[in-house]
Design a protein around this motif. Structure first.
Motif, PDB file in Angstrom:
ATOM      1  N   MET A   1      19.607  51.637  18.166  1.00 24.76           N
ATOM      2  CA  MET A   1      20.054  52.671  17.253  1.00 24.76           C
ATOM      3  C   MET A   1      21.136  53.493  17.948  1.00 24.76           C
ATOM      4  O   MET A   1      20.946  54.000  19.046  1.00 24.76           O
ATOM      5  CB  MET A   1      18.863  53.540  16.873  1.00 24.76           C
ATOM      6  CG  MET A   1      19.223  54.785  16.155  1.00 24.76           C
ATOM      7  SD  MET A   1      17.825  55.817  15.761  1.00 24.76           S
ATOM      8  CE  MET A   1      17.157  56.170  17.361  1.00 24.76           C
ATOM      9  N   ASP A   2      22.264  53.616  17.307  1.00 25.85           N
ATOM     10  CA  ASP A   2      23.410  54.314  17.862  1.00 25.85           C
ATOM     11  C   ASP A   2      23.652  55.592  17.059  1.00 25.85           C
ATOM     12  O   ASP A   2      24.253  55.562  15.979  1.00 25.85           O
ATOM     13  CB  ASP A   2      24.627  53.390  17.817  1.00 25.85           C
ATOM     14  CG  ASP A   2      25.870  53.990  18.433  1.00 25.85           C
ATOM     15  OD1 ASP A   2      25.869  55.189  18.800  1.00 25.85           O
ATOM     16  OD2 ASP A   2      26.859  53.244  18.557  1.00 25.85           O
ATOM     17  N   LEU A   3      23.177  56.725  17.593  1.00 29.83           N
ATOM     18  CA  LEU A   3      23.303  57.994  16.877  1.00 29.83           C
ATOM     19  C   LEU A   3      24.761  58.401  16.682  1.00 29.83           C
ATOM     20  O   LEU A   3      25.100  59.010  15.664  1.00 29.83           O
ATOM     21  CB  LEU A   3      22.541  59.095  17.608  1.00 29.83           C
ATOM     22  CG  LEU A   3      21.022  58.963  17.601  1.00 29.83           C
ATOM     23  CD1 LEU A   3      20.398  60.059  18.449  1.00 29.83           C
ATOM     24  CD2 LEU A   3      20.463  59.003  16.186  1.00 29.83           C
ATOM     25  N   ILE A   4      25.617  58.039  17.622  1.00 31.94           N
ATOM     26  CA  ILE A   4      27.036  58.373  17.485  1.00 31.94           C
ATOM     27  C   ILE A   4      27.636  57.635  16.294  1.00 31.94           C
ATOM     28  O   ILE A   4      28.383  58.208  15.497  1.00 31.94           O
ATOM     29  CB  ILE A   4      27.803  58.058  18.788  1.00 31.94           C
ATOM     30  CG1 ILE A   4      27.324  59.008  19.898  1.00 31.94           C
ATOM     31  CG2 ILE A   4      29.312  58.161  18.577  1.00 31.94           C
ATOM     32  CD1 ILE A   4      27.830  58.670  21.282  1.00 31.94           C
ATOM     33  N   GLN A   5      27.276  56.356  16.131  1.00 30.64           N
ATOM     34  CA  GLN A   5      27.782  55.587  14.990  1.00 30.64           C
ATOM     35  C   GLN A   5      27.201  56.111  13.681  1.00 30.64           C
ATOM     36  O   GLN A   5      27.900  56.183  12.668  1.00 30.64           O
ATOM     37  CB  GLN A   5      27.471  54.099  15.151  1.00 30.64           C
ATOM     38  CG  GLN A   5      28.132  53.233  14.102  1.00 30.64           C
ATOM     39  CD  GLN A   5      29.650  53.328  14.143  1.00 30.64           C
ATOM     40  OE1 GLN A   5      30.263  53.224  15.195  1.00 30.64           O
ATOM     41  NE2 GLN A   5      30.270  53.557  12.986  1.00 30.64           N
ATOM     42  N   ILE A   6      25.925  56.485  13.698  1.00 25.21           N
ATOM     43  CA  ILE A   6      25.306  57.049  12.496  1.00 25.21           C
ATOM     44  C   ILE A   6      26.035  58.326  12.092  1.00 25.21           C
ATOM     45  O   ILE A   6      26.322  58.547  10.911  1.00 25.21           O
ATOM     46  CB  ILE A   6      23.802  57.297  12.714  1.00 25.21           C
ATOM     47  CG1 ILE A   6      23.064  55.953  12.803  1.00 25.21           C
ATOM     48  CG2 ILE A   6      23.218  58.183  11.619  1.00 25.21           C
ATOM     49  CD1 ILE A   6      21.614  56.055  13.230  1.00 25.21           C
ATOM     50  N   THR A  35      15.322  58.109   6.619  1.00 24.34           N
ATOM     51  CA  THR A  35      15.698  57.723   7.977  1.00 24.34           C
ATOM     52  C   THR A  35      15.193  56.321   8.279  1.00 24.34           C
ATOM     53  O   THR A  35      15.818  55.591   9.052  1.00 24.34           O
ATOM     54  CB  THR A  35      15.172  58.721   9.024  1.00 24.34           C
ATOM     55  OG1 THR A  35      13.750  58.836   8.924  1.00 24.34           O
ATOM     56  CG2 THR A  35      15.815  60.075   8.853  1.00 24.34           C
ATOM     57  N   SER A  36      14.087  55.936   7.682  1.00 27.56           N
ATOM     58  CA  SER A  36      13.583  54.571   7.875  1.00 27.56           C
ATOM     59  C   SER A  36      14.621  53.553   7.428  1.00 27.56           C
ATOM     60  O   SER A  36      14.903  52.571   8.129  1.00 27.56           O
ATOM     61  CB  SER A  36      12.288  54.357   7.088  1.00 27.56           C
ATOM     62  OG  SER A  36      11.285  55.250   7.493  1.00 27.56           O
ATOM     63  N   GLU A  37      15.198  53.785   6.258  1.00 34.07           N
ATOM     64  CA  GLU A  37      16.197  52.847   5.747  1.00 34.07           C
ATOM     65  C   GLU A  37      17.478  52.884   6.568  1.00 34.07           C
ATOM     66  O   GLU A  37      18.123  51.858   6.756  1.00 34.07           O
ATOM     67  CB  GLU A  37      16.484  53.139   4.281  1.00 34.07           C
ATOM     68  CG  GLU A  37      15.310  52.769   3.378  1.00 34.07           C
ATOM     69  CD  GLU A  37      15.617  53.005   1.922  1.00 34.07           C
ATOM     70  OE1 GLU A  37      15.564  52.026   1.165  1.00 34.07           O
ATOM     71  OE2 GLU A  37      15.915  54.161   1.554  1.00 34.07           O
ATOM     72  N   ILE A  38      17.839  54.061   7.069  1.00 35.97           N
ATOM     73  CA  ILE A  38      19.043  54.170   7.897  1.00 35.97           C
ATOM     74  C   ILE A  38      18.926  53.283   9.134  1.00 35.97           C
ATOM     75  O   ILE A  38      19.905  52.676   9.558  1.00 35.97           O
ATOM     76  CB  ILE A  38      19.307  55.641   8.288  1.00 35.97           C
ATOM     77  CG1 ILE A  38      19.745  56.433   7.052  1.00 35.97           C
ATOM     78  CG2 ILE A  38      20.371  55.737   9.391  1.00 35.97           C
ATOM     79  CD1 ILE A  38      19.812  57.933   7.265  1.00 35.97           C
ATOM     80  N   VAL A  39      17.724  53.191   9.696  1.00 36.60           N
ATOM     81  CA  VAL A  39      17.536  52.358  10.894  1.00 36.60           C
ATOM     82  C   VAL A  39      17.121  50.929  10.547  1.00 36.60           C
ATOM     83  O   VAL A  39      16.728  50.162  11.419  1.00 36.60           O
ATOM     84  CB  VAL A  39      16.538  52.994  11.897  1.00 36.60           C
ATOM     85  CG1 VAL A  39      17.052  54.320  12.401  1.00 36.60           C
ATOM     86  CG2 VAL A  39      15.140  53.121  11.312  1.00 36.60           C
ATOM     87  N   GLY A  40      17.223  50.573   9.254  1.00 38.55           N
ATOM     88  CA  GLY A  40      16.998  49.190   8.855  1.00 38.55           C
ATOM     89  C   GLY A  40      15.574  48.808   8.548  1.00 38.55           C
ATOM     90  O   GLY A  40      15.253  47.616   8.516  1.00 38.55           O
ATOM     91  N   MET A  49      13.136  61.564  13.548  1.00 33.72           N
ATOM     92  CA  MET A  49      13.670  62.922  13.527  1.00 33.72           C
ATOM     93  C   MET A  49      15.057  63.018  14.166  1.00 33.72           C
ATOM     94  O   MET A  49      15.862  63.860  13.763  1.00 33.72           O
ATOM     95  CB  MET A  49      12.697  63.881  14.207  1.00 33.72           C
ATOM     96  CG  MET A  49      11.383  64.055  13.434  1.00 33.72           C
ATOM     97  SD  MET A  49      11.618  64.567  11.712  1.00 33.72           S
ATOM     98  CE  MET A  49      12.217  66.225  11.953  1.00 33.72           C
ATOM     99  N   GLU A  50      15.347  62.177  15.163  1.00 35.63           N
ATOM    100  CA  GLU A  50      16.687  62.199  15.764  1.00 35.63           C
ATOM    101  C   GLU A  50      17.742  61.773  14.751  1.00 35.63           C
ATOM    102  O   GLU A  50      18.813  62.381  14.667  1.00 35.63           O
ATOM    103  CB  GLU A  50      16.750  61.268  16.977  1.00 35.63           C
ATOM    104  CG  GLU A  50      16.028  61.778  18.200  1.00 35.63           C
ATOM    105  CD  GLU A  50      16.138  60.779  19.347  1.00 35.63           C
ATOM    106  OE1 GLU A  50      15.741  59.602  19.152  1.00 35.63           O
ATOM    107  OE2 GLU A  50      16.627  61.190  20.399  1.00 35.63           O
ATOM    108  N   VAL A  51      17.428  60.741  13.992  1.00 37.53           N
ATOM    109  CA  VAL A  51      18.349  60.281  12.955  1.00 37.53           C
ATOM    110  C   VAL A  51      18.487  61.360  11.877  1.00 37.53           C
ATOM    111  O   VAL A  51      19.599  61.675  11.451  1.00 37.53           O
ATOM    112  CB  VAL A  51      17.874  58.947  12.343  1.00 37.53           C
ATOM    113  CG1 VAL A  51      18.697  58.590  11.106  1.00 37.53           C
ATOM    114  CG2 VAL A  51      17.955  57.829  13.374  1.00 37.53           C
ATOM    115  N   ALA A  52      17.378  61.938  11.472  1.00 38.37           N
ATOM    116  CA  ALA A  52      17.414  62.990  10.453  1.00 38.37           C
ATOM    117  C   ALA A  52      18.297  64.152  10.891  1.00 38.37           C
ATOM    118  O   ALA A  52      19.137  64.633  10.132  1.00 38.37           O
ATOM    119  CB  ALA A  52      15.997  63.483  10.154  1.00 38.37           C
ATOM    120  N   SER A  53      18.112  64.590  12.122  1.00 36.97           N
ATOM    121  CA  SER A  53      18.897  65.702  12.650  1.00 36.97           C
ATOM    122  C   SER A  53      20.379  65.347  12.715  1.00 36.97           C
ATOM    123  O   SER A  53      21.238  66.151  12.337  1.00 36.97           O
ATOM    124  CB  SER A  53      18.373  66.078  14.036  1.00 36.97           C
ATOM    125  OG  SER A  53      19.110  67.149  14.559  1.00 36.97           O
TER     126      SER A  53
END
Length: 101
Positions: A1-6, A35-40, A49-53
Motif C-alpha cells: 500500500m502506497d499512501l503517497i500514491q493514494i 478504505t477496504s475497497e481503496i486497498v483492493g 485508518m492510515e488510508v482514511a486519514s
C-alpha cells in the motif's frame, strides 16, 4: 500500500471533480468511501485508518482552498448518516446531534 500514491490519486480525482462540478463557495461536497475497497479488498473487510486519514486530509484541504464544505457519509453503524461541520449545520439550520456507534 502506497499512501503517497493514494494521496496523489485522491487529489487528482477531487481536482477533476471540482473542474466539472461548477460549485460555488459555501457549497458542500459529499464524501463516501471504503478504505477496504481503496486497498483492493471487499467493502468493510479491511478498514485502514492510515488510508482514511490520507484520503480525508487530501480531500478536505482541497475543499477548504475552494471554500467548500465536506459532508461525510457515515458507515452502516450510524445508518449512513451525513456528518457535517458545525458551521455548515448552523448555516443551514440543521439540528446538532451526537452519535455513538
Amino acid at each position: 500500500m502506497d499512501l503517497i500514491q493514494i494521496e496523489r490519486d485522491t487529489r487528482q480525482v477531487v481536482c477533476e471533480l471540482l473542474k466539472v462540478a461548477m460549485l460555488n463557495p459555501g457549497d458542500a461536497v459529499v464524501i463516501g468511501g471504503s478504505t477496504s475497497e481503496i486497498v483492493g479488498r471487499g467493502i468493510g473487510t479491511a478498514t485502514n485508518m492510515e488510508v482514511a486519514s490520507t484520503v480525508i486530509n487530501a480531500i478536505t484541504s482541497i475543499l477548504k482552498e475552494n471554500e467548500l464544505y465536506p459532508v461525510v457519509q457515515g458507515c452502516e453503524h450510524i445508518n449512513r448518516a451525513l456528518v457535517v461541520e458545525r458551521e455548515f449545520a448552523l448555516k443551514h439550520n440543521l439540528e446538532i446531534v451526537n452519535v455513538i456507534p
